[in-house]
Scaffold this active site. Structure first.
Site, PDB file in Angstrom:
ATOM      1  N   ASP A  41       0.845  -1.205   0.000  1.00  0.00           N
ATOM      2  CA  ASP A  41       0.000   0.000   0.000  1.00  0.00           C
ATOM      3  C   ASP A  41       0.889   1.267   0.000  1.00  0.00           C
ATOM      4  O   ASP A  41       1.972   1.264   0.604  1.00  0.00           O
ATOM      5  CB  ASP A  41      -0.847  -0.067   1.293  1.00  0.00           C
ATOM      6  CG  ASP A  41      -1.992   0.921   1.324  1.00  0.00           C
ATOM      7  OD1 ASP A  41      -2.483   1.296   0.249  1.00  0.00           O
ATOM      8  OD2 ASP A  41      -2.426   1.284   2.443  1.00  0.00           O
ATOM      9  N   HIS A  42       0.435   2.321  -0.619  1.00  0.00           N
ATOM     10  CA  HIS A  42       1.080   3.652  -0.581  1.00  0.00           C
ATOM     11  C   HIS A  42       2.603   3.626  -0.551  1.00  0.00           C
ATOM     12  O   HIS A  42       3.218   4.087   0.418  1.00  0.00           O
ATOM     13  CB  HIS A  42       0.618   4.424   0.660  1.00  0.00           C
ATOM     14  CG  HIS A  42      -0.773   4.917   0.540  1.00  0.00           C
ATOM     15  ND1 HIS A  42      -1.146   5.936  -0.298  1.00  0.00           N
ATOM     16  CD2 HIS A  42      -1.905   4.504   1.153  1.00  0.00           C
ATOM     17  CE1 HIS A  42      -2.450   6.136  -0.202  1.00  0.00           C
ATOM     18  NE2 HIS A  42      -2.943   5.279   0.677  1.00  0.00           N
ATOM     19  N   HIS A  63      -7.981   9.245   4.964  1.00  0.00           N
ATOM     20  CA  HIS A  63      -7.379   8.227   5.834  1.00  0.00           C
ATOM     21  C   HIS A  63      -7.600   8.613   7.292  1.00  0.00           C
ATOM     22  O   HIS A  63      -7.570   9.799   7.630  1.00  0.00           O
ATOM     23  CB  HIS A  63      -5.872   8.126   5.571  1.00  0.00           C
ATOM     24  CG  HIS A  63      -5.543   7.581   4.208  1.00  0.00           C
ATOM     25  ND1 HIS A  63      -4.784   8.280   3.294  1.00  0.00           N
ATOM     26  CD2 HIS A  63      -5.863   6.412   3.612  1.00  0.00           C
ATOM     27  CE1 HIS A  63      -4.642   7.549   2.199  1.00  0.00           C
ATOM     28  NE2 HIS A  63      -5.291   6.416   2.353  1.00  0.00           N
ATOM     29  N   GLY A  64      -7.776   7.627   8.156  1.00  0.00           N
ATOM     30  CA  GLY A  64      -7.952   7.897   9.592  1.00  0.00           C
ATOM     31  C   GLY A  64      -9.415   8.169   9.908  1.00  0.00           C
ATOM     32  O   GLY A  64     -10.299   7.857   9.105  1.00  0.00           O
ATOM     33  N   GLY A  92      -9.441   5.174   2.556  1.00  0.00           N
ATOM     34  CA  GLY A  92     -10.118   5.831   3.679  1.00  0.00           C
ATOM     35  C   GLY A  92     -11.461   5.207   4.021  1.00  0.00           C
ATOM     36  O   GLY A  92     -12.435   5.902   4.301  1.00  0.00           O
ATOM     37  N   ASN A 151     -10.315   0.247   0.835  1.00  0.00           N
ATOM     38  CA  ASN A 151      -9.259   0.027   1.835  1.00  0.00           C
ATOM     39  C   ASN A 151      -9.721   0.331   3.258  1.00  0.00           C
ATOM     40  O   ASN A 151     -10.328   1.371   3.503  1.00  0.00           O
ATOM     41  CB  ASN A 151      -8.074   0.954   1.544  1.00  0.00           C
ATOM     42  CG  ASN A 151      -7.346   0.599   0.272  1.00  0.00           C
ATOM     43  OD1 ASN A 151      -7.658  -0.379  -0.395  1.00  0.00           O
ATOM     44  ND2 ASN A 151      -6.354   1.404  -0.074  1.00  0.00           N
ATOM     45  N   ILE A 152      -9.341  -0.563   4.161  1.00  0.00           N
ATOM     46  CA  ILE A 152      -9.668  -0.395   5.582  1.00  0.00           C
ATOM     47  C   ILE A 152      -8.376  -0.577   6.386  1.00  0.00           C
ATOM     48  O   ILE A 152      -7.802  -1.671   6.388  1.00  0.00           O
ATOM     49  CB  ILE A 152     -10.679  -1.466   6.063  1.00  0.00           C
ATOM     50  CG1 ILE A 152     -11.920  -1.542   5.158  1.00  0.00           C
ATOM     51  CG2 ILE A 152     -11.012  -1.289   7.544  1.00  0.00           C
ATOM     52  CD1 ILE A 152     -13.014  -0.568   5.453  1.00  0.00           C
ATOM     53  N   THR A 193      -7.470   1.929   9.578  1.00  0.00           N
ATOM     54  CA  THR A 193      -7.663   2.401  10.958  1.00  0.00           C
ATOM     55  C   THR A 193      -8.580   1.450  11.743  1.00  0.00           C
ATOM     56  O   THR A 193      -8.343   1.187  12.929  1.00  0.00           O
ATOM     57  CB  THR A 193      -8.233   3.831  10.952  1.00  0.00           C
ATOM     58  OG1 THR A 193      -7.355   4.639  10.144  1.00  0.00           O
ATOM     59  CG2 THR A 193      -8.301   4.420  12.338  1.00  0.00           C
TER      60      THR A 193
HETATM   61  P1  13P Z   1      -8.403   4.134   6.715  1.00  0.00           P
HETATM   62  O1  13P Z   1      -7.285   4.087   7.703  1.00  0.00           O
HETATM   63  O2  13P Z   1      -9.183   5.388   6.800  1.00  0.00           O
HETATM   64  O3  13P Z   1      -9.274   2.917   6.808  1.00  0.00           O
HETATM   65  O4  13P Z   1      -7.765   4.151   5.246  1.00  0.00           O
HETATM   66  C1  13P Z   1      -7.117   3.004   4.784  1.00  0.00           C
HETATM   67  C2  13P Z   1      -6.446   3.208   3.491  1.00  0.00           C
HETATM   68  O5  13P Z   1      -6.966   3.842   2.595  1.00  0.00           O
HETATM   69  C3  13P Z   1      -5.129   2.583   3.308  1.00  0.00           C
HETATM   70  O6  13P Z   1      -4.544   2.898   2.110  1.00  0.00           O
END
Ligand code: 13P
Length: 274
Positions: free
Chosen positions: A74-75, A170-171, A199, A221-222, A224
């Protein structure tokens, strides 16, 4: 090329994991719900884990549980890390050059697709910047991509999935998120490639269902929520008075954490039913 995510594939939740225990908790949920999943590693998690051990565990446990599970980076902002993920057998990688000018983002994406496609690894890129905090990456701003940037990006790259900033973050959300569904619709009309929503934490069940109602949205994507479920597992141990010096049992703690993460993932995967 084995495109596990494609215009005809099922919808996926991608959960961030950081070790074998968190991976197992999510995979147990996937087995109970009989859903394919993506397990994704942030740069930080990737840099701290034993990559071969993780790859081996995910492959063997997925086989044992008979569920499709894919490993995704990821990222990622470092080419060397992407090369390492490709070499260790990650199924897909995200080159996140969304903080760069569009031309540079496209250039880096093309460089990565060249590296990855030869090894049957898929590539995700991001256009516009998803705001908020994801591990060590902090982004502020509107978090909404420009249509002309998306068009130009699609025309000039050969990316396999595209994260489009539509106003998710995100978060944890500070207020009610203002999502640009019109942009999602427009992007889905421009291309057949799977779209990714970042997010996912804090979006209501109705919102998650609505996002997946777009055929083009294949991955949400999940992250947090996984970390919060871990924390809730520990909190439960305190509540049940299981963190005592005398007779302390680590298995009670790991069990509570497992169950908490597994429950959270099952709730999300239920949204893909029916
Ligand atoms: P969250 O932490 O908001 O769930 O986002 C996750 C995300 O997009 C990871 O790339």
């Amino acid at each position: 090329m084995k495109a596990y995510i494609n215009p005809n594939s099922p919808h996926f939740f991608a959960f961030n994991i950081w070790d074998i225990a968190s991976a197992k908790s999510i995979m147990d949920a996937a087995q109970i719900k009989q859903k394919p999943i993506i397990l994704q590693t942030s740069m930080k998690a990737f840099s701290l884990m034993d990559l071969e051990a993780m790859r081996f565990f995910v492959t063997t446990y997925a086989k044992k549980k008979a569920i499709p599970v894919y490993l995704h980076l990821d990222h990622c902002k470092k080419i060397e890390m992407i090369q390492e993920a490709i070499a260790t057998g990650w199924d897909s990688v995200m080159i996140d050059a969304s903080d760069k000018l569009l031309d540079e983002n496209m250039e880096l994406t093309n460089y990565v697709t060249e590296l990855a496609h030869g090894k049957n690894v898929l590539v995700e890129s991001e256009v516009g910047q998803v705001s908020g905090v994801e591990d060590d990456i902090t982004v502020s701003g509107t978090g909404v991509a420009r249509v002309e940037d998306i068009q130009k990006f699609l025309k000039n790259t050969n990316v396999d999935m595209l994260a489009v900033a539509i106003g998710t973050a995100h978060g944890q959300y500070m207020g009610i998120p203002d999502l640009h569904y019109d942009l999602l619709q427009q992007t889905g009309e421009m291309t057949k490639i799977p779209l990714v929503i970042h997010g996912g934490t804090g979006l209501s069940d109705d919102t998650l269902r609505r996002l997946f109602s777009y055929q083009s949205v294949k991955k949400i994507n999940i992250s947090t929520d996984v970390k919060q479920a871990y924390r809730l597992g520990i909190e439960r141990c305190y509540k049940e008075q299981e963190i005592k010096e005398k007779g302390f049992d680590p298995l009670k703690v790991t069990g509570r954490i497992h169950d908490s993460i597994c429950k959270m993932a099952m709730e999300k995967l239920s949204l893909l039913e029916g």
